[in-house]
Design a protein around this motif. Structure first.
Motif, PDB file in Angstrom:
ATOM      1  N   VAL A 110       0.814  -1.135  -0.086  1.00 35.85           N
ATOM      2  CA  VAL A 110      -0.049  -0.124  -0.013  1.00 35.85           C
ATOM      3  C   VAL A 110       0.853   1.329   0.036  1.00 35.85           C
ATOM      4  O   VAL A 110       0.705   2.061  -1.001  1.00 35.85           O
ATOM      5  CB  VAL A 110      -0.987   0.051   1.328  1.00 35.85           C
ATOM      6  CG1 VAL A 110      -1.662   1.278   1.219  1.00 35.85           C
ATOM      7  CG2 VAL A 110      -1.836  -1.215   1.236  1.00 35.85           C
ATOM      8  N   PHE A 111       1.818   1.305   0.740  1.00 36.76           N
ATOM      9  CA  PHE A 111       2.672   2.534   0.886  1.00 36.76           C
ATOM     10  C   PHE A 111       3.462   2.608  -0.320  1.00 36.76           C
ATOM     11  O   PHE A 111       3.557   3.766  -0.567  1.00 36.76           O
ATOM     12  CB  PHE A 111       3.341   2.480   2.147  1.00 36.76           C
ATOM     13  CG  PHE A 111       2.659   2.780   3.522  1.00 36.76           C
ATOM     14  CD1 PHE A 111       2.243   4.065   3.747  1.00 36.76           C
ATOM     15  CD2 PHE A 111       2.632   1.700   4.574  1.00 36.76           C
ATOM     16  CE1 PHE A 111       1.439   4.176   4.936  1.00 36.76           C
ATOM     17  CE2 PHE A 111       1.768   2.121   5.688  1.00 36.76           C
ATOM     18  CZ  PHE A 111       1.352   3.288   5.843  1.00 36.76           C
ATOM     19  N   SER A 112       4.100   1.559  -0.622  1.00 37.89           N
ATOM     20  CA  SER A 112       4.869   1.674  -1.909  1.00 37.89           C
ATOM     21  C   SER A 112       4.293   2.523  -3.183  1.00 37.89           C
ATOM     22  O   SER A 112       4.442   3.056  -3.725  1.00 37.89           O
ATOM     23  CB  SER A 112       5.525   0.275  -2.174  1.00 37.89           C
ATOM     24  OG  SER A 112       6.236   0.421  -3.556  1.00 37.89           O
ATOM     25  N   ILE A 303       6.039   9.874   6.254  1.00 38.31           N
ATOM     26  CA  ILE A 303       6.942  10.558   5.786  1.00 38.31           C
ATOM     27  C   ILE A 303       7.542   9.973   4.605  1.00 38.31           C
ATOM     28  O   ILE A 303       7.956  10.793   3.552  1.00 38.31           O
ATOM     29  CB  ILE A 303       8.047  10.704   7.107  1.00 38.31           C
ATOM     30  CG1 ILE A 303       7.389  11.444   8.338  1.00 38.31           C
ATOM     31  CG2 ILE A 303       9.295  11.585   6.497  1.00 38.31           C
ATOM     32  CD1 ILE A 303       8.308  11.312   9.302  1.00 38.31           C
ATOM     33  N   TYR A 304       7.843   8.831   4.648  1.00 42.15           N
ATOM     34  CA  TYR A 304       8.366   8.197   3.392  1.00 42.15           C
ATOM     35  C   TYR A 304       7.306   8.268   2.055  1.00 42.15           C
ATOM     36  O   TYR A 304       8.320   8.305   1.017  1.00 42.15           O
ATOM     37  CB  TYR A 304       8.470   6.587   3.755  1.00 42.15           C
ATOM     38  CG  TYR A 304       9.769   6.003   3.946  1.00 42.15           C
ATOM     39  CD1 TYR A 304      10.214   6.407   4.928  1.00 42.15           C
ATOM     40  CD2 TYR A 304      10.297   4.949   3.357  1.00 42.15           C
ATOM     41  CE1 TYR A 304      11.694   6.059   5.537  1.00 42.15           C
ATOM     42  CE2 TYR A 304      11.601   4.329   3.513  1.00 42.15           C
ATOM     43  CZ  TYR A 304      12.420   4.980   4.827  1.00 42.15           C
ATOM     44  OH  TYR A 304      13.505   4.367   5.083  1.00 42.15           O
ATOM     45  N   VAL A 305       6.176   8.254   2.317  1.00 42.67           N
ATOM     46  CA  VAL A 305       5.541   8.434   1.187  1.00 42.67           C
ATOM     47  C   VAL A 305       5.639   9.775   0.317  1.00 42.67           C
ATOM     48  O   VAL A 305       5.627   9.962  -0.603  1.00 42.67           O
ATOM     49  CB  VAL A 305       3.933   8.427   1.534  1.00 42.67           C
ATOM     50  CG1 VAL A 305       3.191   8.978   0.287  1.00 42.67           C
ATOM     51  CG2 VAL A 305       3.429   6.988   1.674  1.00 42.67           C
ATOM     52  N   ARG A 306       6.032  10.759   1.076  1.00 42.40           N
ATOM     53  CA  ARG A 306       6.529  12.081   0.644  1.00 42.40           C
ATOM     54  C   ARG A 306       7.831  12.138   0.286  1.00 42.40           C
ATOM     55  O   ARG A 306       8.250  12.970  -0.719  1.00 42.40           O
ATOM     56  CB  ARG A 306       5.866  13.312   1.527  1.00 42.40           C
ATOM     57  CG  ARG A 306       4.549  13.325   1.912  1.00 42.40           C
ATOM     58  CD  ARG A 306       4.188  14.394   2.601  1.00 42.40           C
ATOM     59  NE  ARG A 306       2.773  14.760   2.889  1.00 42.40           N
ATOM     60  CZ  ARG A 306       2.057  15.282   1.953  1.00 42.40           C
ATOM     61  NH1 ARG A 306       2.662  16.038   0.937  1.00 42.40           N
ATOM     62  NH2 ARG A 306       0.631  15.523   2.277  1.00 42.40           N
ATOM     63  N   ALA A 307       8.756  11.629   1.019  1.00 46.93           N
ATOM     64  CA  ALA A 307      10.295  11.864   0.983  1.00 46.93           C
ATOM     65  C   ALA A 307      10.761  10.862  -0.154  1.00 46.93           C
ATOM     66  O   ALA A 307      11.726  11.342  -0.897  1.00 46.93           O
ATOM     67  CB  ALA A 307      10.789  11.469   2.266  1.00 46.93           C
ATOM     68  N   VAL A 308      10.334   9.479  -0.319  1.00 46.73           N
ATOM     69  CA  VAL A 308      10.930   8.763  -1.177  1.00 46.73           C
ATOM     70  C   VAL A 308      10.754   9.258  -2.732  1.00 46.73           C
ATOM     71  O   VAL A 308      12.046   9.214  -3.573  1.00 46.73           O
ATOM     72  CB  VAL A 308      10.304   7.158  -1.074  1.00 46.73           C
ATOM     73  CG1 VAL A 308      11.001   6.392  -2.150  1.00 46.73           C
ATOM     74  CG2 VAL A 308      10.704   6.587   0.118  1.00 46.73           C
ATOM     75  N   PRO A 309       9.702   9.880  -3.046  1.00 46.08           N
ATOM     76  CA  PRO A 309       9.650  10.551  -4.629  1.00 46.08           C
ATOM     77  C   PRO A 309      10.678  11.287  -4.824  1.00 46.08           C
ATOM     78  O   PRO A 309      11.047  11.429  -6.020  1.00 46.08           O
ATOM     79  CB  PRO A 309       8.284  10.914  -4.548  1.00 46.08           C
ATOM     80  CG  PRO A 309       7.275  10.120  -3.515  1.00 46.08           C
ATOM     81  CD  PRO A 309       8.278   9.820  -2.548  1.00 46.08           C
TER      82      PRO A 309
END
Length: 316
Positions: A110-112, A303-309
């Motif tokens: 989901v998060f990915s 946070i990852y959902v915004r930071a990883v892209p």
């Protein structure tokens, strides 16, 4: 519920924490409810793990290799670097090892997907990830704990929890998949079960947190759990860049690279929780340590959902 599952999970964690703090007497009763609810959740989770996709996942050679390397080579090395600095308490160490050495197979997809990662490839790789971690986890525990492992882990309850809460739900899920592939009634049953995923996850998180919070009444336990918080945060920070390095090593595209970062960072807390709960009473804090990782990870994934892209832009 699917669209709003992240705030629902955070809400369930918050309600569970407040309930455990305000009414600690409900803890023992809710602890008895954990296994049935968790077994149902794991059945539904495993139902989303396509056994038939295992062969297809083998064809994505570089992605699959990167997934295995980040989870079963890089993560153990990161955990090894942290291990010497963990508190001396055996329960805390076992809890940290259990949760950090097992890669997530459920909400990582989901998060990915929310971050634009190749969630479909992660989904195809989940059967192999699950099988690999169940085979390798005992060996990793022995490598880190050595002869201490036999002193702190009673094999009987450990095996019983593994069979009842992991092997049986997994077998039932894959049998249901086979039924769904052959009969319309089976497909309807599988679809109906799939709609229970979010409510069961919320119920599990609430029951787990509410039942474990009262155990923190012991000052030493609370202090030990607080001590591992920086390790969980550090793990998320380190794995973002470690996942990026692995993705570049295997020359993966942006979407595949994002998925690799997520699979390296997310851990299988709910699947290993039955194993932590099966530990002797003197190691009861291990379950709280596992649950604590879930709390940190859910916030970290937002946070990852915004930071990883931004870390891996699509223009790469």
């Amino acid at each position: 519920m699917e669209r709003h599952q992240v705030p629902l999970y955070v809400g369930a964690l918050a309600v569970g924490g407040l309930l455990g703090w305000a009414a600690p007497g409900v803890g023992p009763g809710l602890e008895h409810a954990i296994n049935p609810v968790l077994a149902a959740l794991l059945f539904v989770t495993f139902l989303q793990v396509p056994a038939a996709e295992l062969v297809r996942s083998m064809k994505a050679g570089r992605f699959l290799a990167a997934t295995l390397v980040v989870n079963f080579v890089v993560v153990p090395l990161v955990v090894a670097a942290m291990f010497a600095f963990l508190p001396d308490d055996q329960a805390v160490r076992v809890g940290v090892l259990l949760v950090l050495l097992a890669p997530c197979i459920d909400y990582v997809i989901v998060f990915s997907g929310l971050a634009g990662g190749s969630s479909e490839r992660l989904l195809a790789a989940t059967p192999l990830l699950l099988i690999a971690q169940m085979i390798l986890l005992p060996g990793y525990l022995f490598l880190f704990m050595g002869s201490e492992l036999a002193d702190v882990v009673e094999i009987g309850p450990f095996v019983e929890a593994f069979v009842i809460l992991i092997v049986i739900p997994l077998a039932l899920a894959w049998l249901t998949q086979a039924w769904a592939a052959r009969r319309p009634a089976g497909q309807k049953a599988a679809d109906a079960a799939g709609t229970a995923m979010v409510p069961l996850m919320c119920a599990t998180l609430l029951a787990v947190v509410a039942s474990q919070v009262p155990k923190l009444g012991n000052g030493n336990s609370l202090s030990d759990v607080a001590t591992v918080l920086p390790f969980y945060v550090a793990f998320l920070v380190v794995m973002a860049f470690a996942g990026l390095a692995v993705a570049r090593l295997f020359r993966l595209g942006a979407r595949d690279g994002r998925a690799i970062v997520f699979t390296g960072a997310t851990r299988n807390s709910l699947v290993v929780l039955p194993l932590a709960l099966a530990l002797p009473d003197k190691l009861a804090v291990a379950a709280v340590v596992v649950v604590t990782q879930t709390l940190v990870e859910v916030i970290g994934m937002v946070i990852y959902v915004r930071a990883v892209p931004r870390l891996i832009p699509l223009t790469d």
